[in-house]
Scaffold this motif. Structure first.
Motif, PDB file in Angstrom:
ATOM      1  N   PHE A   1      -5.091  -5.792  -0.646  1.00 45.37           N
ATOM      2  CA  PHE A   1      -3.707  -6.264  -0.641  1.00 45.37           C
ATOM      3  C   PHE A   1      -3.512  -7.374   0.391  1.00 45.37           C
ATOM      4  O   PHE A   1      -2.839  -8.376   0.128  1.00 45.37           O
ATOM      5  CB  PHE A   1      -2.732  -5.118  -0.353  1.00 45.37           C
TER       6      PHE A   1
ATOM      7  N   GLU B   1       0.826  -1.201   0.000  1.00 45.87           N
ATOM      8  CA  GLU B   1       0.000   0.000   0.000  1.00 45.87           C
ATOM      9  C   GLU B   1       0.865   1.257   0.000  1.00 45.87           C
ATOM     10  O   GLU B   1       0.570   2.224  -0.703  1.00 45.87           O
ATOM     11  CB  GLU B   1      -0.943   0.020   1.201  1.00 45.87           C
TER      12      GLU B   1
ATOM     13  N   ALA C   1      -8.078  -0.602  -0.190  1.00 48.68           N
ATOM     14  CA  ALA C   1      -6.889  -1.130  -0.860  1.00 48.68           C
ATOM     15  C   ALA C   1      -6.051  -1.972   0.097  1.00 48.68           C
ATOM     16  O   ALA C   1      -5.530  -3.023  -0.293  1.00 48.68           O
ATOM     17  CB  ALA C   1      -6.051   0.016  -1.422  1.00 48.68           C
ATOM     18  N   PHE C   2      -5.942  -1.536   1.354  1.00 47.24           N
ATOM     19  CA  PHE C   2      -5.173  -2.318   2.322  1.00 47.24           C
ATOM     20  C   PHE C   2      -5.773  -3.710   2.488  1.00 47.24           C
ATOM     21  O   PHE C   2      -5.051  -4.716   2.463  1.00 47.24           O
ATOM     22  CB  PHE C   2      -5.125  -1.615   3.680  1.00 47.24           C
TER      23      PHE C   2
ATOM     24  N   TYR D   1      -7.711   4.126   0.793  1.00 45.03           N
ATOM     25  CA  TYR D   1      -6.561   3.497   1.450  1.00 45.03           C
ATOM     26  C   TYR D   1      -6.991   2.259   2.229  1.00 45.03           C
ATOM     27  O   TYR D   1      -6.312   1.231   2.206  1.00 45.03           O
ATOM     28  CB  TYR D   1      -5.871   4.473   2.401  1.00 45.03           C
TER      29      TYR D   1
END
Length: 108
Positions: free
Chosen positions: A82, A48, A78-79, A75
């Protein structure tokens, strides 16, 4: 030169080797889960950081409008994406390292 046999990380329930097989099995499952999730968590942080150091979430056209408006939401999502990808990778690696045959023996 042969490899030494690895201890079975997840013995079958009711294994006579352990006095409290249920507790021991839960501990071993916990260790396996942490062996998969902890490295995935650390790599998600790195990924990230690298990804969003190069890309602004507002410039992404593939995300939903509500993510484009809030950088923090982008964010966060996306974290977790991931983390899920790296957890899948770590899980597959753990499974391959411990062999398909051993997993089948535990089941049967």
């Amino acid at each position: 030169m042969s490899a030494a046999p690895r201890p079975d990380p997840l013995p079958p329930p009711g294994d006579p080797r352990d006095e409290d097989a249920g507790e021991s099995r839960r501990q071993r499952v916990g260790y396996v889960v942490m062996q998969v999730l902890w490295p995935a968590f650390l790599m998600a942080i790195v990924a990230e950081g690298i990804f969003f150091s190069m890309i602004d979430p507002r410039e992404l056209r593939i995300v939903a409008d509500w993510l484009r408006e809030s950088r923090v939401a982008a964010y966060t999502v996306a974290f977790f994406v991931f983390w899920a990808l790296f957890a899948a990778s770590s899980g597959i690696t753990w499974f391959l390292a411990h062999g398909v045959g051993q997993a089948a023996q535990r089941e049967g």
